[in-house]
Design a protein around this motif. Structure first.
Motif, PDB file in Angstrom:
ATOM      1  N   GLN A  66      -5.882  -2.870   1.341  1.00 30.57           N
ATOM      2  CA  GLN A  66      -7.235  -3.566   0.959  1.00 30.57           C
ATOM      3  C   GLN A  66      -7.100  -4.992   1.271  1.00 30.57           C
ATOM      4  O   GLN A  66      -6.783  -6.023   0.589  1.00 30.57           O
ATOM      5  CB  GLN A  66      -7.712  -3.449  -0.754  1.00 30.57           C
ATOM      6  N   TRP A 103      -2.640   3.896  -3.380  1.00 33.96           N
ATOM      7  CA  TRP A 103      -3.299   2.439  -2.978  1.00 33.96           C
ATOM      8  C   TRP A 103      -3.301   2.378  -1.539  1.00 33.96           C
ATOM      9  O   TRP A 103      -2.306   2.006  -0.765  1.00 33.96           O
ATOM     10  CB  TRP A 103      -2.216   1.380  -3.624  1.00 33.96           C
ATOM     11  N   ASP A 104      -4.750   2.495  -1.025  1.00 34.82           N
ATOM     12  CA  ASP A 104      -5.050   2.180   0.430  1.00 34.82           C
ATOM     13  C   ASP A 104      -4.793   0.814   0.686  1.00 34.82           C
ATOM     14  O   ASP A 104      -5.155  -0.180  -0.128  1.00 34.82           O
ATOM     15  CB  ASP A 104      -6.234   2.625   0.689  1.00 34.82           C
ATOM     16  N   SER A 144       0.897  -1.187  -0.005  1.00 33.67           N
ATOM     17  CA  SER A 144       0.125  -0.126  -0.163  1.00 33.67           C
ATOM     18  C   SER A 144       0.855   1.235  -0.158  1.00 33.67           C
ATOM     19  O   SER A 144       2.135   1.206   0.357  1.00 33.67           O
ATOM     20  CB  SER A 144      -1.050  -0.021   1.174  1.00 33.67           C
TER      21      SER A 144
END
Length: 127
Positions: free
Chosen positions: A72, A69-70, A65
Motif C-alpha cells: 500500500q 498485507w498487500d 508487505s
C-alpha cells in the motif's frame, strides 16, 4: 520514553502507514534522501515488521508487505530546504521522475516515484 498508555511525543493526529515490499530498503532511502530519523524498528525472524520514521515534524509508519498485507504505497508531499538538491538525491537513490522540477506559484517543485511505489512531491519555498 513514553509510558505504556501514552503515545510517543513524535506521534501526530494523522500519520501515513505504508505497507511496502522491501520496507527495510525504504528506510535506507528515506534516510539518504530526506534525512529521516528512525524512531522505532521491530523485526522478527521474517525481517522488518514495523518501523516509525520522523522527517521534520512529521511521522510515517512503515510495515513489510506479505501474508494478508498487500503493498500500500502512497503519494506524499514534502517541504524541503532545497527541492533541487533533494530531487537529485532521490534520483541518485533510484527514484524516477514523474514531474520535472519547475517554478510554481507555491514554490520550486518536482515529483519522483521511489523504488517502492511511493510518489514524492518535493517542494521548497522560493525566496
Amino acid at each position: 520514553m513514553a509510558s505504556k498508555n501514552q503515545n510517543p511525543e513524535y506521534y501526530r493526529t494523522v500519520m501515513p502507514y505504508l505497507i511496502l515490499e522491501n520496507a527495510e530498503a525504504f528506510l535506507d532511502f528515506t534516510q539518504t534522501v530526506f534525512d529521516a530519523e528512525i524512531k522505532m524498528k521491530h523485526e522478527d525472524e521474517k525481517g522488518l515488521r514495523h518501523a516509525e520514521i520522523v522527517m521534520g515534524d512529521s511521522t510515517i509508519m512503515v510495515g513489510q508487505s506479505g501474508g494478508p498485507w498487500d503493498p500500500q504505497p502512497a503519494g506524499l508531499y514534502i517541504n524541503v530546504s532545497s527541492a533541487d538538491d533533494t530531487y537529485q538525491k532521490a534520483l541518485d537513490a533510484g527514484a524516477t521522475t514523474v514531474m520535472e522540477l519547475s517554478n510554481e506559484n507555491y514554490g520550486r517543485s518536482g515529483g519522483v516515484l521511489d523504488p517502492f511505489g511511493n510518489t514524492w512531491w518535493i517542494t521548497s519555498v522560493q525566496d
